[in-house]
Design an enzyme around this catalytic site. Structure first.
Site, PDB file in Angstrom:
ATOM      1  N   GLY A  70       2.068  -4.586   1.850  1.00  0.00           N
ATOM      2  CA  GLY A  70       2.556  -4.362   3.209  1.00  0.00           C
ATOM      3  C   GLY A  70       2.874  -5.658   3.934  1.00  0.00           C
ATOM      4  N   THR A  71       2.013  -6.655   3.768  1.00  0.00           N
ATOM      5  CA  THR A  71       2.219  -7.918   4.479  1.00  0.00           C
ATOM      6  C   THR A  71       3.534  -8.568   4.081  1.00  0.00           C
ATOM      7  OG1 THR A  71      -0.120  -8.353   4.881  1.00  0.00           O
ATOM      8  CG2 THR A  71       1.316 -10.272   4.728  1.00  0.00           C
TER       9      THR A  71
ATOM     10  N   ASN B 162      -3.294  -0.211  13.067  1.00  0.00           N
ATOM     11  CA  ASN B 162      -4.330  -0.173  12.036  1.00  0.00           C
ATOM     12  C   ASN B 162      -5.747  -0.102  12.615  1.00  0.00           C
ATOM     13  OD1 ASN B 162      -3.142  -2.804  12.747  1.00  0.00           O
ATOM     14  ND2 ASN B 162      -4.888  -3.637  11.650  1.00  0.00           N
TER      15      ASN B 162
ATOM     16  N   GLN C 281       0.081   2.300   7.970  1.00  0.00           N
ATOM     17  CA  GLN C 281      -0.970   3.247   8.363  1.00  0.00           C
ATOM     18  C   GLN C 281      -0.409   4.654   8.613  1.00  0.00           C
ATOM     19  OE1 GLN C 281      -4.169   2.571   8.279  1.00  0.00           O
ATOM     20  NE2 GLN C 281      -4.060   0.352   8.033  1.00  0.00           N
TER      21      GLN C 281
ATOM     22  N   HIS D 100      -2.128   0.375  -1.688  1.00  0.00           N
ATOM     23  CA  HIS D 100      -3.589   0.571  -1.716  1.00  0.00           C
ATOM     24  C   HIS D 100      -4.130   1.287  -0.492  1.00  0.00           C
ATOM     25  CE1 HIS D 100      -5.224  -2.808   0.923  1.00  0.00           C
ATOM     26  NE2 HIS D 100      -3.940  -3.058   0.901  1.00  0.00           N
TER      27      HIS D 100
ATOM     28  N   THR E 173       9.240 -11.153 -10.820  1.00  0.00           N
ATOM     29  CA  THR E 173       9.131 -10.009 -11.725  1.00  0.00           C
ATOM     30  C   THR E 173       8.418  -8.855 -11.033  1.00  0.00           C
ATOM     31  OG1 THR E 173       9.055 -11.496 -13.607  1.00  0.00           O
ATOM     32  CG2 THR E 173       8.214  -9.264 -13.965  1.00  0.00           C
TER      33      THR E 173
ATOM     34  N   CYS F 166     -10.322 -10.457  10.594  1.00  0.00           N
ATOM     35  CA  CYS F 166     -11.435 -10.946   9.787  1.00  0.00           C
ATOM     36  C   CYS F 166     -10.983 -12.149   8.997  1.00  0.00           C
ATOM     37  CB  CYS F 166     -11.885  -9.861   8.815  1.00  0.00           C
ATOM     38  SG  CYS F 166     -13.500  -9.224   9.198  1.00  0.00           S
TER      39      CYS F 166
END
Lengths: 361, 387
Positions: free
Chosen positions: B68-69, B154, B182, B204, B240, B321
């Protein structure tokens, strides 16, 4: 016991935690984040403030199979250690931030939180021994005398050092501690020792002080009171300092000059020959006693620097035992106001015992 | 057994995703022309088709990324730079409650590429007002390179008015990106119907493997690569492609949905409502299912998460975090929560959550709050024994 082990990311605290685990305690590792903005990697020989150090601490906890947390104590650290450090220099005194951190953070903020969360004790990697008697905690020098850290712990006082375990107090040597780390596969077994002030990222204390305190110029005066130069702020000086005085010409006798006194009220720095640094005694305040305060004259040893030699002395207390008059057996050089003095009285049964901590004025 | 209530951080791997990951046929580099290469390519393309179908996109609109980032950064920076080609459009419009993947990428665009970043404020409920979007578009319309508005936050689950943003931006011809990380898997997603120029999704968060995600990009979206390389993935994301990861992601996307996450959380809402203000549920009026932000006045999230972890209950504090340090949340700060911004717990559920998990949390919360309050009440040395 439920033990909270403070893990800096260094070898000492990791081995201390390992020994607490071996002793059968239920150990939880906590790394204190003391700076809000931390460097990603360690530089030089600074202690525990980088993210790399936090990561080393985590790997130590993984190795010991204990839970691990990072607690953000940066607000208290800024208010109680860094601000104090700045205020002391501003006032022309010489603080020891490690003493302050032990007094106000490790054995205060951290220990109190640990107690509130149900821990029975806090474990650190300091080299010193603790025993408890009816009067509370008693602090002794470490077996490994060269590493002894009782000097930086004493300010925490008998209250602060209650319910504290220091497994390295009985370690024979640093080499033994490193060997223990090696045997367990702790990743920091060969990590260098830390010496510098942890919160000054580049190790440039003068630069840090200048940045945080600004410039406040004033005169440099020799022993006769004559102005021999100017300075940009008294906080760049400490009693006994020889380098960086910026005094253009040598003294008349051609001998080196040292800072002998700093006067914050007048913003003056006084310099003089080495003899002017010699003191036969001093006064210290805010005394904290381990056990009963001494009455009358106490023959003892005093230590005024973290790695300084102990000096034979006689201490007399006054003002409700908070004020100490220290008389040295032989004169010593450069005692700076703000330094901690720790008083050790030899105890035939137990060896060197810390009996008091106070601050030199 | 441990109670896992941190799906918004990462969902446990779904068995079907794990199996697809392990079983994927990846004998070679999918870009190779030989038979094993073609076999690997077939795995990638099958995954691409499945993901496209799951999120209402064409397979040509799926650009695989590392997560996602990266998808967010590619969208924001890639569209920003592409939009400078024919005109000067220095403005970047985002909300104050974006994920750092957008917020910090915008900061980089401002610091190194001359962008002017406007952060749309949110109301106390964590949602951007449509009028604010309209106002900024009126003022800067022609100079806005890109808008990015998170589908659902999030930390709070707050759903932003992305449809309105798309409609308003359309008037000014400004492309809109949305972080769907999300949102995906929680509510039906139809990329083609959304009118978005691009949307980010992550494997994930929906039970797929970590390390793979995708940017859904319309064919006509102006987008240039932000990293150079062999030109894979439409030339905008070189490197790749993780064929095995893509297969796992596709299996998770196929399996996603079908859980009534709101019903699962209802007893927690009720318990918090009964707490008499000890805990406050900050559920925004518009939100995606499965996430709850609960603030506990007078307690520190750092201590609360520790105490819950000690009881085997995994929840998260503010999302900021760094190396384990719980920082004050920019999202809660943007909601005007002040001191309470450090007392927020995020509870998030997903495909494997059960009512037993929620019951365990409900049972532990009062006890944990009591201890955390006592720990917070410990006198600070500043007031206490400072000499």
């Amino acid at each position: 016991m439920k033990v909270l082990a403070a893990l800096s990311g260094g070898v000492d605290s990791a081995v201390a935690a390992a020994l607490a685990v071996d002793a059968g305690h239920e150990v939880t590792g906590v790394h204190m984040a003391l700076m809000r903005h931390r460097a990603p990697t360690r530089t030089g020989s600074r202690g525990c403030c980088s993210i790399e150090d936090a990561s080393d601490a985590r790997r130590a906890a993984d190795n010991l199979a204990i839970p691990f947390y990072v607690w953000d104590l940066s607000e208290d650290f800024e208010a109680l250690v860094i601000e104090d450090f700045l205020a002391e220099y501003r006032a022309g005194r010489t603080p020891n931030p490690c003493v302050r951190c032990n007094e106000h953070i490790k054995f205060a903020t951290l220990a109190r939180r640990a107690r509130a969360l149900g821990f029975d004790a806090v474990c650190t990697g300091h080299y010193a021994r603790l025993t408890t008697d009816d009067a509370g905690a008693r602090l002794r020098r470490a077996i490994h005398r060269a590493k002894d850290q009782s000097y930086v712990l004493a300010a925490a006082g008998p209250q602060g050092l209650q319910e504290v375990v220091l497994p390295l107090g009985t370690a024979a040597s640093k080499a033994e501690v490193r060997a223990m780390a090696e045997r367990r596969g702790l990743p920091m077994a060969s990590k260098p020792d830390s010496y510098d002030i942890c919160f000054i990222a580049d190790g440039n204390t003068a630069g840090f002080l200048r940045e945080r305190l600004g410039e406040r110029p004033g005169p440099i005066l020799d022993e006769t009171g004559r102005e021999v130069g100017t300075h940009r702020g008294i906080h760049a000086f400490t009693v006994g300092q020889r380098r960086g005085l910026g005094v253009p010409r040598p003294a008349a006798d051609g001998r080196p000059r040292f800072v002998t006194q700093i006067d914050a009220a007048k913003d003056t720095v006084h310099i003089g020959p080495v003899e002017a640094l010699s003191v036969e005694g001093f006064v210290a305040v805010d005394a904290t006693w381990f056990g009963p305060a001494a009455s009358g004259m106490l023959p003892c040893e005093v230590q005024v620097r973290a790695h300084g030699l102990p000096l034979r002395a006689q201490v007399t207390s006054a003002d409700d035992a908070t004020r100490l008059h220290v008389r040295l057996a032989t004169p010593m050089r450069a005692v700076a106001p703000g330094q901690s003095v720790v008083v050790y009285a030899p105890d035939p049964a137990r060896g060197d015992l810390v009996v008091a901590h106070a601050r030199i004025v | 057994m441990a109670v896992y209530l941190d799906y918004a951080a990462s969902a446990p791997l779904r068995p079907e995703a794990g199996e697809a990951w392990a079983a994927a046929c990846v004998p070679a580099n999918p870009s190779s022309v030989h038979a094993p290469g073609r076999a690997a390519r077939a795995t990638v393309e099958a995954a691409r088709e499945t993901i496209a179908r799951a999120f209402g996109a064409d397979s040509a609109e799926v650009v695989f990324t590392s997560g996602g980032t990266e998808a967010d950064a590619l969208a924001l920076a890639g569209i920003f730079h592409a939009r400078q080609v024919d005109a000067e459009r220095p403005h970047v419009l985002i909300s104050a409650v974006e994920h750092h993947a957008i917020g910090h990428t915008a900061d980089i665009l401002a610091a190194r590429h001359g962008a002017t970043v406007t952060r749309l404020p949110v109301a106390a409920d964590g949602i951007v007002a449509v009028e604010t979007i309209a106002r900024v578009l009126e003022r800067h319309g022609g100079q806005i390179a890109v808008i990015s508005l998170i589908g659902a936050n999030n930390e709070t689950g707050a759903a932003q008015p992305v449809d309105h943003a798309v409609a308003l931006a359309g008037i000014h011809g400004v492309p809109v990106h949305s972080d769907w990380v999300q949102v995906a898997g929680k509510v039906p997603c139809d990329f083609d119907a959304s009118g978005l120029a691009a949307a980010s999704i992550s494997s994930h968060k929906i039970g797929g493997p970590v390390g793979v995600g995708a940017l859904l990009v319309r064919r006509d979206t102006p987008l240039v690569p932000v990293t150079g390389g062999g030109g894979q993935e439409r030339g905008v994301r070189s490197g790749t492609v993780d064929a095995r990861g893509a297969a796992g992601f596709a299996a998770a996307a196929l399996a996603a949905g079908g859980h009534d996450l709101e019903a699962l959380l209802a007893p927690l809402d009720a318990a918090v409502a009964r707490s008499g203000g000890a805990a406050i549920c900050r559920t925004p009026p518009a939100h995606v299912p499965g996430t709850r932000l609960i603030t506990v006045p007078g307690c520190s999230a750092e201590v609360l998460t520790y105490l819950l972890d000690r009881e085997g209950i995994a929840v998260s504090a503010g999302s900021a975090c760094t190396a384990g340090v719980v920082g004050p949340s920019h999202v809660l700060a943007a909601m005007g929560l002040g001191d309470e911004a450090t007392s927020g717990l995020r509870i998030s559920v997903g495909w494997g959550s059960t009512s037993r998990d929620i019951d365990a949390l409900i049972e532990a919360l009062p006890r944990v709050i009591e201890i955390a309050r006592a720990a917070a009440a410990v006198p600070s040395p500043r007031e206490g024994d400072r000499r």
